[in-house]
Write a protein that holds these residues in place. Sequence first.
Motif, PDB file in Angstrom:
ATOM      1  N   ALA A   1       0.833  -1.199   0.000  1.00  0.00           N
ATOM      2  CA  ALA A   1       0.000   0.000   0.000  1.00  0.00           C
ATOM      3  C   ALA A   1       0.871   1.254   0.000  1.00  0.00           C
ATOM      4  O   ALA A   1       0.596   2.226  -0.721  1.00  0.00           O
ATOM      5  CB  ALA A   1      -0.931  -0.011   1.211  1.00  0.00           C
ATOM      6  N   ALA A   2       1.931   1.247   0.798  1.00  0.00           N
ATOM      7  CA  ALA A   2       2.824   2.403   0.873  1.00  0.00           C
ATOM      8  C   ALA A   2       3.539   2.655  -0.449  1.00  0.00           C
ATOM      9  O   ALA A   2       3.896   3.796  -0.764  1.00  0.00           O
ATOM     10  CB  ALA A   2       3.844   2.193   1.994  1.00  0.00           C
ATOM     11  N   GLN A   3       3.751   1.602  -1.228  1.00  0.00           N
ATOM     12  CA  GLN A   3       4.357   1.769  -2.548  1.00  0.00           C
ATOM     13  C   GLN A   3       3.363   2.326  -3.561  1.00  0.00           C
ATOM     14  O   GLN A   3       3.708   3.157  -4.404  1.00  0.00           O
ATOM     15  CB  GLN A   3       4.883   0.415  -3.048  1.00  0.00           C
ATOM     16  CG  GLN A   3       6.087  -0.120  -2.296  1.00  0.00           C
ATOM     17  CD  GLN A   3       6.475  -1.512  -2.777  1.00  0.00           C
ATOM     18  OE1 GLN A   3       5.699  -2.181  -3.461  1.00  0.00           O
ATOM     19  NE2 GLN A   3       7.674  -1.949  -2.402  1.00  0.00           N
ATOM     20  N   LEU A   4       2.122   1.852  -3.493  1.00  0.00           N
ATOM     21  CA  LEU A   4       1.122   2.219  -4.489  1.00  0.00           C
ATOM     22  C   LEU A   4       0.673   3.670  -4.389  1.00  0.00           C
ATOM     23  O   LEU A   4       0.561   4.374  -5.405  1.00  0.00           O
ATOM     24  CB  LEU A   4      -0.100   1.298  -4.364  1.00  0.00           C
ATOM     25  CG  LEU A   4       0.004  -0.071  -5.023  1.00  0.00           C
ATOM     26  CD1 LEU A   4      -1.209  -0.918  -4.649  1.00  0.00           C
ATOM     27  CD2 LEU A   4       0.108   0.075  -6.541  1.00  0.00           C
ATOM     28  N   TYR A   5       0.384   4.132  -3.180  1.00  0.00           N
ATOM     29  CA  TYR A   5      -0.246   5.446  -3.025  1.00  0.00           C
ATOM     30  C   TYR A   5       0.539   6.589  -3.682  1.00  0.00           C
ATOM     31  O   TYR A   5      -0.042   7.372  -4.451  1.00  0.00           O
ATOM     32  CB  TYR A   5      -0.482   5.745  -1.550  1.00  0.00           C
ATOM     33  CG  TYR A   5      -1.755   5.135  -0.994  1.00  0.00           C
ATOM     34  CD1 TYR A   5      -3.003   5.493  -1.502  1.00  0.00           C
ATOM     35  CD2 TYR A   5      -1.704   4.236   0.062  1.00  0.00           C
ATOM     36  CE1 TYR A   5      -4.167   4.941  -0.978  1.00  0.00           C
ATOM     37  CE2 TYR A   5      -2.862   3.686   0.587  1.00  0.00           C
ATOM     38  CZ  TYR A   5      -4.089   4.036   0.069  1.00  0.00           C
ATOM     39  OH  TYR A   5      -5.236   3.494   0.584  1.00  0.00           O
ATOM     40  N   PRO A   6       1.834   6.755  -3.403  1.00  0.00           N
ATOM     41  CA  PRO A   6       2.542   7.891  -4.014  1.00  0.00           C
ATOM     42  C   PRO A   6       2.513   7.856  -5.537  1.00  0.00           C
ATOM     43  O   PRO A   6       2.349   8.894  -6.194  1.00  0.00           O
ATOM     44  CB  PRO A   6       3.976   7.739  -3.483  1.00  0.00           C
ATOM     45  CG  PRO A   6       3.833   6.962  -2.223  1.00  0.00           C
ATOM     46  CD  PRO A   6       2.713   6.013  -2.468  1.00  0.00           C
ATOM     47  N   THR A   7       2.646   6.662  -6.107  1.00  0.00           N
ATOM     48  CA  THR A   7       2.634   6.529  -7.572  1.00  0.00           C
ATOM     49  C   THR A   7       1.261   6.890  -8.143  1.00  0.00           C
ATOM     50  O   THR A   7       1.153   7.627  -9.136  1.00  0.00           O
ATOM     51  CB  THR A   7       3.010   5.096  -7.972  1.00  0.00           C
ATOM     52  OG1 THR A   7       4.299   4.777  -7.451  1.00  0.00           O
ATOM     53  CG2 THR A   7       3.016   4.947  -9.484  1.00  0.00           C
ATOM     54  N   LEU A   8       0.208   6.356  -7.532  1.00  0.00           N
ATOM     55  CA  LEU A   8      -1.149   6.595  -8.030  1.00  0.00           C
ATOM     56  C   LEU A   8      -1.545   8.063  -7.889  1.00  0.00           C
ATOM     57  O   LEU A   8      -2.156   8.649  -8.796  1.00  0.00           O
ATOM     58  CB  LEU A   8      -2.144   5.716  -7.269  1.00  0.00           C
ATOM     59  CG  LEU A   8      -2.006   4.204  -7.485  1.00  0.00           C
ATOM     60  CD1 LEU A   8      -2.940   3.444  -6.552  1.00  0.00           C
ATOM     61  CD2 LEU A   8      -2.282   3.846  -8.943  1.00  0.00           C
ATOM     62  N   ILE A   9      -1.195   8.679  -6.774  1.00  0.00           N
ATOM     63  CA  ILE A   9      -1.562  10.078  -6.549  1.00  0.00           C
ATOM     64  C   ILE A   9      -0.767  11.003  -7.467  1.00  0.00           C
ATOM     65  O   ILE A   9      -1.299  11.990  -7.997  1.00  0.00           O
ATOM     66  CB  ILE A   9      -1.357  10.446  -5.067  1.00  0.00           C
ATOM     67  CG1 ILE A   9      -2.321   9.630  -4.192  1.00  0.00           C
ATOM     68  CG2 ILE A   9      -1.579  11.944  -4.841  1.00  0.00           C
ATOM     69  CD1 ILE A   9      -2.055   9.723  -2.686  1.00  0.00           C
ATOM     70  N   ALA A  10       0.493  10.665  -7.687  1.00  0.00           N
ATOM     71  CA  ALA A  10       1.319  11.487  -8.583  1.00  0.00           C
ATOM     72  C   ALA A  10       0.785  11.463 -10.014  1.00  0.00           C
ATOM     73  O   ALA A  10       0.889  12.454 -10.742  1.00  0.00           O
ATOM     74  CB  ALA A  10       2.759  10.992  -8.551  1.00  0.00           C
ATOM     75  N   GLY A  11       0.175  10.354 -10.398  1.00  0.00           N
ATOM     76  CA  GLY A  11      -0.362  10.252 -11.745  1.00  0.00           C
ATOM     77  C   GLY A  11      -1.806  10.694 -11.866  1.00  0.00           C
ATOM     78  O   GLY A  11      -2.392  10.606 -12.961  1.00  0.00           O
TER      79      GLY A  11
END
Length: 381
Positions: A251-261
């Motif tokens: 989850a900690a890996q996914l959130y920054p990537t998804l929000i940045a995009g």
Amino acid sequence: MIKNTSFSGVLRRAAAVTAALAALCSPAFAASAVPSHVDMPAVYSDQRLTVASMFTFIDSGVDELPMRFDVRPITLAQLEDQLRRPDVQASIGKGTIAVLYPNVEMPFRASFISMIQGIEERTRLAVRSYPVDAKVDAAELNATLKQNGTKVVIALGRQGLNATAGLDREISVLVGGVLLLSDAENVAGISLTPDPALLFARLHALLPELKRVIVVYNPKNSEWLIKLAREAARAQGLELAAYVAGDMARAAQLYPTLIAGADGRRDAVWLPHDSTTVEESTILPLVLRETWNSGVPLFSSNVLHVKKGALFAMVPNNVEMGRTLANSALTLMAEPRKRGNSGLAPSRTLQTAINLRTANHVGLQIGYQQQRSFDFVFPQP
């Protein structure tokens, strides 16, 4: 053993039943809500009995029931209509409703007290409430419930639900006030999780230009909820972009990537009730920071997140949840054949919280009149 009674006593008791039911079903009574008691047409004006206690009194063999017969005549159709009511049927010798709730201190106890209030308001029957500890004597509880004629148990909270494990199968169980339930738990009731359809409808009303909702979830916790969310999103013309995270690290890996995009004008992030992907001490601060910096709207199923910076959230109205559970309990008592129709439903009686500072940050102006449509407004003035 059949009790031996005099013929005159039988007549008097039959007259008591007829008169009481006639009073119950009179046009004046039918036009009002069913009260928690029936005013018996007795000599003593303060003699007030529930329907159930009236029958108990009559069946006790007492020959004398002082009454006056100044009741209004009713038609057979009116009588049948009133006797079909689930609450009336439940009160006439069909058992009682019990509530099991966690034996916890305030303020945690307050939500369960509100649910019990709703249950009592709706049933207008004698409802026995039992606070239960984590280690409850199942045999003793089962014996107590059976002795009190319990037909339906409303179990509140996880602790209340766990206490029903040792109950006889003849006692139907409804559950409420439980945060998470999976498909594997074959129970009937209402989850604390807000209905995604209502969440997405509120989101669409606030930000009609949005096209996509991003959510990260653990299937072990939230698969049943995501199924509902996909249908709810389609109904609102939204795309649900759901990403699986089996643990906090993912989850900690996914959130920054998804929000940045994400595009703050077209996308929003939803935080469901999921202890893996919305962990409070690490994941939540991460998501709040990333969405704030990117200007992406963030909404939640947890009202406490609004105080911390989420745009809005929806939370169950505990009193209304109690009333809804009571409706189901009364139906089960009147129609026991429906007890097999189990299923978990999200909460649909909701209150909404809004964070005005966050709204302003994402370019949403909430005027005074619109603020009044929310039950909770943060920051508090």
